[in-house]
Design a protein around this motif. Sequence first.
Motif, mmCIF file in Angstrom:
data_model
loop_
_atom_site.group_PDB
_atom_site.id
_atom_site.type_symbol
_atom_site.label_atom_id
_atom_site.label_comp_id
_atom_site.label_asym_id
_atom_site.label_seq_id
_atom_site.Cartn_x
_atom_site.Cartn_y
_atom_site.Cartn_z
ATOM 1 N N ASN A 67 27.830 14.691 -16.214
ATOM 2 C CA ASN A 67 28.358 14.874 -15.307
ATOM 3 C C ASN A 67 29.072 14.095 -14.458
ATOM 4 O O ASN A 67 28.438 14.220 -13.126
ATOM 5 N N LEU A 68 29.179 12.862 -14.657
ATOM 6 C CA LEU A 68 29.676 11.717 -13.492
ATOM 7 C C LEU A 68 30.596 11.803 -13.043
ATOM 8 O O LEU A 68 31.039 11.003 -11.646
ATOM 9 N N LYS A 69 31.387 13.437 -13.325
ATOM 10 C CA LYS A 69 32.956 13.301 -12.223
ATOM 11 C C LYS A 69 32.322 13.800 -10.852
ATOM 12 O O LYS A 69 32.917 13.772 -9.521
ATOM 13 N N GLU A 75 25.154 9.638 -8.039
ATOM 14 C CA GLU A 75 24.188 9.119 -7.257
ATOM 15 C C GLU A 75 22.827 8.974 -7.844
ATOM 16 O O GLU A 75 22.094 8.449 -8.187
ATOM 17 N N LYS A 76 22.779 10.838 -8.761
ATOM 18 C CA LYS A 76 21.337 10.649 -9.372
ATOM 19 C C LYS A 76 21.181 9.309 -10.565
ATOM 20 O O LYS A 76 20.087 9.391 -11.189
ATOM 21 N N HIS A 77 22.616 9.427 -11.012
ATOM 22 C CA HIS A 77 22.858 8.414 -12.265
ATOM 23 C C HIS A 77 22.369 6.794 -12.044
ATOM 24 O O HIS A 77 21.504 6.169 -12.854
ATOM 25 N N LYS A 82 18.386 2.573 -12.278
ATOM 26 C CA LYS A 82 17.122 1.869 -11.839
ATOM 27 C C LYS A 82 16.207 1.729 -12.478
ATOM 28 O O LYS A 82 15.339 1.059 -12.828
ATOM 29 N N ARG A 83 16.036 3.702 -12.753
ATOM 30 C CA ARG A 83 14.809 3.519 -12.907
ATOM 31 C C ARG A 83 13.736 3.650 -14.394
ATOM 32 O O ARG A 83 12.977 2.581 -14.812
#
Length: 385
Positions: A67-69, A75-77, A82-83
Motif C-alpha cells: 500500500n503506497l498511500k 519508503e520501504k518500496h 533498489k535492492r
Amino acid sequence: MKKLVLLLFTGIILLIVPLRALAHGSEEHASETAVNYWSYGLIISFLLLAIFLTLFITAKTKMKYMNLKNKSNREKHTAMRKRNSLYKWGSILASVVVVFFLIAVNVNGEDKVTFTHIHGLGYTSDGEELFVPAHDGLRVYKDGSWTTPTEGAKHDYMGFNMFKDGFYSSGHPAPNSDLANPLGIVRSTDKGKTIEKLDLYGEIDFHGMTVGYDTEEIYVFNPSENSRMSQPGFYYSTDKTKSWKQAELAGLEGQAGTLAAHPTKKGVVAIGTDQGVFLSENHGNQFEKLSVSGAVSAVSFGHKNNLLVATKTDKMNLFQINLSTNETVELNVPDLGEDAITYFKQNPVNSNEFVFATNNRDIYMSSDKGNTWNQRVDEGVAISH
C-alpha cells in the motif's frame, strides 16, 4: 546486498582460475579433477542463480501488493526497488556464469583417451584399425579417432602381437579379474572381448615375444625355468604352444632388446641388439648380421619381404631393408630429441602407411611411405583428427 554481489564476483574469479595451477598428480588425475572442478562451479553457480531469483521474485511480489498511500510503505518500496535492481543484475550475472560452466563441463568432461604405457602396436588384417596395449587394456585408432574398447577386461598386455585373426599376448590380468597372474600366453580372436589361455598360465609373463602374422609361429625370450622350458633362453613353437624348442642363437651378438617373426615365411626371425640387427632363417639357431649399424630399438617385418628397423646413434634412424635384394632405404624421422622409438610397424594392407611409438608415449603415423609424419599421441594423450 552489495556484499552478496561482491561474494558472487569473488566466487566467479576463483572458479575460473586455470585448474592446472591447482591440480597435482598424474595427467589422468588432473583431467579427472578438472571435470569435478568445473562441475562444482556449475553447482555453485546454479545455487547462486536460485538465491538471486528467489530474492528478486519475493521482493517483486511484496512490492506489487504494498500500500503506497502509507508513507512508511513508500519508503520501504523505494529501498526494496533498489535492492531488487541488485537482485536482477545478480540473477543475470549468475545466469551467464551457469552458461559458462555448462560449456566448461561439456568441454572438459569429454573422455580423453590416454596411455599409461605403450606395450606394442598392431594392425587388424583389413588394415582399418591400429591396436595399442596401454597397461590398462587396449586403445584403438580408426578413421582418425582413438577409442577405448568398452568390452573385455582391461588386462596389462605384454609381449603383444597382432596376427591375421586377432592377437597373441602375455602380461597380467586386470585388477578386478579372477584370472591368475601372470597370464602366460593368451590369444584373442574377438579383439579382446575374450581371451583364450594357451600355455604357461599363472607361471610366466613374457615381455619379449613375437608371433608370425600368418604363420602364427611363436618366439619368446624365456626369463626362467618353468614347467615347459627347462632353462632360460630363446624358445619357439610352430604348433601354437603345443610344443617348444630351444634355439641355439649362434651368431647373435650383444644384448637383445627387440624381436620380430616373419609374417609369411616359417623359421624366419629377426632380433635387434645393441650391436645391430640379426636375421635367422632356421628358427633362431643361426643368425646373420645385417648391414644396418647402431643399437636397434625396434624391428618388424613389412611388405614384400622388407625388414623395418629403428636404430639409435647420435639420433634416431628408420630403415627399410629389402631382404631379397639387400637394398636399404632410410626413412625420414621427426625431431624426437632424446626420445627413442620402441615399436615400428607397417600397415598390412596399405604399404604407404607406417606407425611408430616412443619411450615418451608418443605415436606418429605416416601415410606417404615415411616421408612426413603426423603425431597421433603426445606423451600418452591421444590426438584425434
